[in-house]
Design a protein around this motif. Structure first.
Motif, short mmCIF file in Angstrom:
data_model
loop_
_atom_site.label_atom_id
_atom_site.label_comp_id
_atom_site.label_asym_id
_atom_site.label_seq_id
_atom_site.Cartn_x
_atom_site.Cartn_y
_atom_site.Cartn_z
N GLN A 39 31.46 62.63 -0.04
CA GLN A 39 31.73 62.78 1.39
C GLN A 39 30.62 62.15 2.23
O GLN A 39 30.89 61.44 3.21
CB GLN A 39 31.86 64.26 1.74
N VAL A 40 29.38 62.42 1.85
CA VAL A 40 28.25 61.89 2.63
C VAL A 40 28.18 60.38 2.50
O VAL A 40 27.83 59.68 3.47
CB VAL A 40 26.93 62.55 2.18
N GLN A 41 28.51 59.84 1.32
CA GLN A 41 28.51 58.39 1.18
C GLN A 41 29.52 57.75 2.12
O GLN A 41 29.24 56.73 2.77
CB GLN A 41 28.83 58.00 -0.27
N ARG A 42 30.69 58.37 2.24
CA ARG A 42 31.70 57.86 3.18
C ARG A 42 31.21 57.98 4.63
O ARG A 42 31.42 57.07 5.44
CB ARG A 42 33.02 58.63 3.00
N LEU A 43 30.57 59.10 4.93
CA LEU A 43 29.99 59.27 6.27
C LEU A 43 28.94 58.21 6.54
O LEU A 43 28.90 57.61 7.63
CB LEU A 43 29.36 60.67 6.38
N ALA A 44 28.08 57.97 5.56
CA ALA A 44 27.01 56.99 5.73
C ALA A 44 27.56 55.59 5.98
O ALA A 44 27.03 54.83 6.81
CB ALA A 44 26.11 57.00 4.50
N GLN A 49 28.22 51.21 9.92
CA GLN A 49 28.99 50.26 10.73
C GLN A 49 28.70 50.45 12.21
O GLN A 49 28.52 49.49 12.96
CB GLN A 49 30.48 50.45 10.45
N GLU A 50 28.64 51.70 12.62
CA GLU A 50 28.34 52.01 14.01
C GLU A 50 26.92 51.58 14.38
O GLU A 50 26.68 51.04 15.45
CB GLU A 50 28.51 53.52 14.21
N HIS A 51 26.00 51.83 13.45
CA HIS A 51 24.59 51.50 13.67
C HIS A 51 24.41 49.99 13.85
O HIS A 51 23.54 49.54 14.61
CB HIS A 51 23.78 52.01 12.48
N PRO A 55 22.72 50.52 17.59
CA PRO A 55 21.76 51.21 16.70
C PRO A 55 21.39 52.61 17.20
O PRO A 55 21.24 52.85 18.40
CB PRO A 55 20.55 50.28 16.70
N PHE A 56 21.27 53.52 16.26
CA PHE A 56 20.67 54.81 16.55
C PHE A 56 19.16 54.62 16.66
O PHE A 56 18.56 53.85 15.91
CB PHE A 56 20.98 55.81 15.43
N ASP A 57 18.56 55.33 17.59
CA ASP A 57 17.12 55.23 17.78
C ASP A 57 16.35 56.25 16.96
O ASP A 57 15.20 56.02 16.57
CB ASP A 57 16.77 55.43 19.27
N VAL A 58 16.98 57.40 16.72
CA VAL A 58 16.30 58.53 16.08
C VAL A 58 17.24 59.16 15.07
O VAL A 58 18.43 59.34 15.35
CB VAL A 58 15.89 59.59 17.13
N LEU A 59 16.72 59.50 13.90
CA LEU A 59 17.47 60.24 12.87
C LEU A 59 16.68 61.48 12.52
O LEU A 59 15.52 61.40 12.11
CB LEU A 59 17.69 59.36 11.64
N ILE A 73 20.89 60.00 1.90
CA ILE A 73 21.96 59.01 1.72
C ILE A 73 22.19 58.24 3.03
O ILE A 73 22.31 57.01 3.04
CB ILE A 73 23.24 59.70 1.25
N VAL A 74 22.23 58.97 4.14
CA VAL A 74 22.45 58.34 5.44
C VAL A 74 21.27 57.44 5.82
O VAL A 74 21.45 56.31 6.29
CB VAL A 74 22.68 59.41 6.52
N SER A 75 20.07 57.93 5.58
CA SER A 75 18.87 57.16 5.91
C SER A 75 18.84 55.83 5.18
O SER A 75 18.52 54.79 5.76
CB SER A 75 17.62 57.99 5.57
N ALA A 76 19.20 55.85 3.89
CA ALA A 76 19.21 54.62 3.10
C ALA A 76 20.27 53.64 3.61
O ALA A 76 20.03 52.44 3.70
CB ALA A 76 19.45 54.96 1.63
N ALA A 77 21.43 54.16 3.98
CA ALA A 77 22.52 53.30 4.45
C ALA A 77 22.18 52.65 5.78
O ALA A 77 22.56 51.51 6.05
CB ALA A 77 23.81 54.10 4.56
N LEU A 78 21.47 53.38 6.64
CA LEU A 78 21.13 52.87 7.96
C LEU A 78 19.80 52.13 7.97
O LEU A 78 19.46 51.47 8.96
CB LEU A 78 21.06 54.01 8.98
#
Length: 213
Positions: A39-44, A49-51, A55-59, A73-78
């Motif tokens: 699920q998180v991989q799909r979210l990432a 794509q959105e990033h 771009p997001f400025d802060v995570l 997982i999200v951090s690596a994808a972005l």
């Protein structure tokens, strides 16, 4: 209409404690299931794509294991480093941590939201104490990153706190109204400024799960 600050909060993926019905505090949380990681991989992938476009400025993330595994997982994808906000952790469960939710709720007479000023276990926060702590921390994060795109990987309860904060809901609202968030569900808030200079927070979407099959 001009958009200034944007707040995007996603819930973690499915965790072992969720599937077993265990109270998932620091002791009870043993991390994500295989389904949760998927699920998180799909979210990432969706967030990446959105990033790429905006771009997001802060995570940011909360410290519990299931969230840390999700944000990595999200951090690596972005390709975006993250910071941990300790006071955005989920509720402090006290002696309930690691016990079955069915037992805790039976002893308390329901979920914590049904009696939000009473601790649901020895050493636990009340629901309103949790909301106050999380809302204060969210307000701090928003103030520190005004005018930015903020992405937070957290808990369903964190999304509850954000909605309570930005909707300015009075204490006790939780006894009659709630917010359901699926695993990796995404909620979006935008601070918009109209042509008269008036600012307002707008809930753009809640519990977005289009990234899931």
């Amino acid at each position: 209409m001009t958009i200034t600050t944007e707040l995007v909060i996603a819930r973690h993926g499915e965790a072992v404690c969720n599937t077993l019905g265990i109270v998932g505090g620091d002791r009870g949380c043993t991390g994500l299931t295989d389904t949760g990681r998927h699920q998180v991989q799909r979210l990432a992938e969706r967030l990446a794509q959105e990033h790429a476009d905006r771009p997001f400025d802060v995570l940011c993330a909360t410290p519990r294991l299931r969230v840390r595994q999700s944000v990595e997982i999200v951090s690596a994808a972005l390709d975006l480093s993250y910071q941990t906000e300790e006071d955005l952790r989920g509720p402090d469960h006290g002696d309930a941590d690691g016990r079955p939710w069915s037992e805790v709720k039976a002893a308390f007479g329901g979920p914590a939201q049904h009696d939000p000023d009473r601790p649901y276990a020895i050493g636990s926060e009340t629901w309103n104490q949790y909301l106050a702590r999380a809302a204060r921390t969210l307000a701090k994060v928003i103030d520190c990153h005004e005018g930015k795109r903020i992405l937070i990987i957290a808990h369903g309860e964190t999304i509850d706190a954000a909605h309570n904060l930005l909707l300015n809901l009075p204490p006790g609202t939780c006894t009659s109204v709630g917010f359901w968030t699926d695993h990796t569900g995404v909620s979006r808030w935008q601070q918009q400024v109209n042509r008269f200079g008036r600012k307002a927070w707008v809930l753009v979407s809640h519990n977005g799960t289009r990234h899931l099959p």
